[in-house]
Design a protein around this motif. Structure first.
Motif, PDB file in Angstrom:
ATOM      1  N   GLY A  18       1.016  -1.569  -0.006  1.00  0.00           N
ATOM      2  CA  GLY A  18       0.374   0.016  -0.182  1.00  0.00           C
ATOM      3  C   GLY A  18       0.374   1.099   0.183  1.00  0.00           C
ATOM      4  O   GLY A  18       1.963   1.583   0.154  1.00  0.00           O
ATOM      5  N   ASP A  44      -0.169  -0.768  -5.004  1.00  0.00           N
ATOM      6  CA  ASP A  44      -1.341   0.348  -4.779  1.00  0.00           C
ATOM      7  C   ASP A  44      -1.186   1.354  -4.570  1.00  0.00           C
ATOM      8  O   ASP A  44      -0.363   1.373  -3.568  1.00  0.00           O
ATOM      9  N   TYR A  49      -3.732  10.381  -3.900  1.00  0.00           N
ATOM     10  CA  TYR A  49      -2.585  10.044  -3.030  1.00  0.00           C
ATOM     11  C   TYR A  49      -1.594  11.455  -3.463  1.00  0.00           C
ATOM     12  O   TYR A  49      -0.925  10.923  -2.741  1.00  0.00           O
ATOM     13  N   LYS A  78      -6.646   4.345  -8.860  1.00  0.00           N
ATOM     14  CA  LYS A  78      -8.302   4.317  -8.671  1.00  0.00           C
ATOM     15  C   LYS A  78      -8.839   6.037  -9.146  1.00  0.00           C
ATOM     16  O   LYS A  78      -8.056   6.477  -8.931  1.00  0.00           O
ATOM     17  N   HIS A 111     -13.011   4.759  -6.666  1.00  0.00           N
ATOM     18  CA  HIS A 111     -12.163   4.835  -5.280  1.00  0.00           C
ATOM     19  C   HIS A 111     -13.658   4.691  -4.060  1.00  0.00           C
ATOM     20  O   HIS A 111     -13.483   4.187  -2.964  1.00  0.00           O
ATOM     21  N   ASN A 143     -15.096   0.757  -1.472  1.00  0.00           N
ATOM     22  CA  ASN A 143     -15.581   0.664  -0.054  1.00  0.00           C
ATOM     23  C   ASN A 143     -17.643   0.710  -1.109  1.00  0.00           C
ATOM     24  O   ASN A 143     -17.659   1.744  -0.865  1.00  0.00           O
ATOM     25  N   TRP A 190      -8.293  -2.732   2.444  1.00  0.00           N
ATOM     26  CA  TRP A 190      -7.625  -1.080   2.727  1.00  0.00           C
ATOM     27  C   TRP A 190      -7.067  -1.543   4.707  1.00  0.00           C
ATOM     28  O   TRP A 190      -7.951  -1.819   5.461  1.00  0.00           O
ATOM     29  N   PRO A 192      -5.110  -2.674   6.919  1.00  0.00           N
ATOM     30  CA  PRO A 192      -5.145  -4.057   7.268  1.00  0.00           C
ATOM     31  C   PRO A 192      -4.668  -4.074   8.861  1.00  0.00           C
ATOM     32  O   PRO A 192      -5.042  -4.924   9.308  1.00  0.00           O
ATOM     33  N   ASN A 195      -3.967   1.298   9.812  1.00  0.00           N
ATOM     34  CA  ASN A 195      -2.854   1.921  10.848  1.00  0.00           C
ATOM     35  C   ASN A 195      -2.031   1.713  11.689  1.00  0.00           C
ATOM     36  O   ASN A 195      -1.295   2.812  12.632  1.00  0.00           O
ATOM     37  N   ALA A 196      -1.062   0.484  11.791  1.00  0.00           N
ATOM     38  CA  ALA A 196      -0.817  -0.397  13.646  1.00  0.00           C
ATOM     39  C   ALA A 196      -1.518   0.508  14.334  1.00  0.00           C
ATOM     40  O   ALA A 196      -1.190  -0.456  15.702  1.00  0.00           O
ATOM     41  N   LEU A 199      -2.039  -3.376  16.287  1.00  0.00           N
ATOM     42  CA  LEU A 199      -1.685  -5.007  16.708  1.00  0.00           C
ATOM     43  C   LEU A 199      -1.245  -4.371  17.932  1.00  0.00           C
ATOM     44  O   LEU A 199       0.444  -5.072  18.566  1.00  0.00           O
ATOM     45  N   SER A 234       3.917   0.191   4.473  1.00  0.00           N
ATOM     46  CA  SER A 234       5.072   0.357   5.133  1.00  0.00           C
ATOM     47  C   SER A 234       6.087   1.056   4.148  1.00  0.00           C
ATOM     48  O   SER A 234       6.463   0.621   3.331  1.00  0.00           O
ATOM     49  N   THR A 236       9.159   1.573   5.763  1.00  0.00           N
ATOM     50  CA  THR A 236      10.844   0.919   6.617  1.00  0.00           C
ATOM     51  C   THR A 236      10.981  -0.741   6.538  1.00  0.00           C
ATOM     52  O   THR A 236      10.034  -1.169   5.905  1.00  0.00           O
ATOM     53  N   ARG A 239      10.064  -4.224   7.569  1.00  0.00           N
ATOM     54  CA  ARG A 239       8.963  -4.305   7.570  1.00  0.00           C
ATOM     55  C   ARG A 239       7.636  -4.322   6.442  1.00  0.00           C
ATOM     56  O   ARG A 239       7.516  -5.328   5.811  1.00  0.00           O
TER      57      ARG A 239
END
Ligand SMILES: NC(=O)c1ccc[n+]([C@@H]2O[C@H](COP(=O)([O-])OP(=O)(O)OC[C@H]3O[C@@H](n4cnc5c(N)ncnc54)[C@H](OP(=O)(O)O)[C@@H]3O)[C@@H](O)[C@H]2O)c1
Length: 280
Positions: A18, A44, A49, A78, A111, A143, A190, A192, A195-196, A199, A234, A236, A239
């Motif tokens: 993403g 994606d 964006y 999109k 979108h 959506n 999306w 998933p 946004n952290a 976790l 990500s 990073t 990650r």
């Protein structure tokens, strides 16, 4: 890499990268290049964006450094709400292609359903035009709820291959999931990782300990075992690698159920029923 197969027999990697909130800068390019070099085959992005140029540069750099072919990759973008209406779709699509430096997309999505059913139906006709003109490999939506499909499908000549929606253990979307399965429309998630946020959940952390994987890997695996395409974002490097290292373990039925049971119908993004696109 594992793939899902659409009702039209085209395939898509079950895990992708993403790129929402990835700035249109060198980091975007390096992130996409790194992902391709480390096994990602699906990227994606979206017009809104505002990073299609640098994502495209990353794709080009990734192809050059790996020797892969364009056809080895699966690229999604999109159509934004400002470009809705049949007559606008081809131009918006071409603008995305130009920014990305590509001559086709594997998947182009509407979108959001938007607030006007007639506009949504007219827009879909423009998406069908792209497909009939062989400009795009697959067309889908994002959506959409079952009632949006009911409206769309009564006017569509081509069924969307996929619905990209918010999906994580706090928003398990059971009814939508069953609806899409019955319609043979692939589901894609999306945010998933929420946004952290997800976790930090104790059940997620406990299961991660049990299977010897990270909380993010557990959530990505939960998507895969639900046959949902998943596109964690990500920037990073460690990650990015971690999020693809999810094919050497399985969650048990009990672990899947514990994650399913976290549902609170809680969204981090807008509810599609009242989103007109004025805030991203
Ligand atoms: N169709 C739509 O309307 C829609 C809406 C939203 C999103 N999307 C798509 O879905 C993609 C994913 O959703 P998202 O970007 O909203 O959120 P997400 O993937 O749920 O979460 C991204 C966040 O999680 C962090 N993260 C990623 N992997 C991690 C790991 N292994 N351990 C710990 N933290 C980790 C990232 O940090 P770092 O980047 O700092 O590593 C980032 O802060 C988007 O990028 C976009 O392509 C589509």
């Amino acid at each position: 890499m594992e793939y899902v197969e659409f009702y039209n027999e085209n395939k898509m990697p079950i895990v992708g990268l993403g790129t929402f909130r990835v700035e249109n800068d060198e980091q975007a390019k390096e992130t996409v290049q790194y992902a391709i070099e480390n096994g990602y085959r699906s990227i994606d992005t979206a017009m809104i964006y505002e990073n299609e140029e640098k994502v495209g540069e990353g794709i080009k750099a990734g192809l050059e450094s790996t020797g892969l072919k364009r056809s080895d990759l699966f690229i999604t973008s999109k159509l934004w709400l400002d470009d809705y209406g049949r007559k606008n779709v081809a131009d918006a699509y071409q603008t995305s292609l130009d920014k990305l430096g590509l001559d086709y997309l594997d998947l182009y999505l509407v979108h959001w359903p938007g607030m006007d059913e007639e506009v949504m139906i007219d827009t879909w006709k423009g998406m069908e035009d792209l497909l009939k003109d062989n400009k795009v490999k697959n067309i889908g939506v994002s959506n959409f709820k079952p009632h949006h499909f009911e409206t769309l499908l009564s006017h569509a000549s081509v069924k969307p291959v996929i619905d990209q929606v918010e999906f994580h253990p706090y928003l398990t979307q059971e009814d939508l999931r069953k609806y899409l399965q019955a319609q043979h429309i692939q589901m894609e998630s999306w945010s998933p990782l929420m946004n952290a946020q997800i976790l930090e959940n104790d059940t997620v952390k406990k299961i991660a300990d049990e299977v010897g994987k990270s909380p993010a890997q557990v959530i990505i695996r939960w998507n895969i075992q639900h046959d949902v395409v998943v596109i964690p974002k990500s920037v990073t490097p460690s990650r990015i690698k971690e999020n693809l290292d999810v094919f050497d373990f399985e969650l048990s039925d009990s672990q899947m159920e514990q994650l399913d049971n976290l549902n609170e119908d809680k969204r981090v993004g807008p509810d599609p029923d009242n989103y007109s696109g004025h805030n991203k």
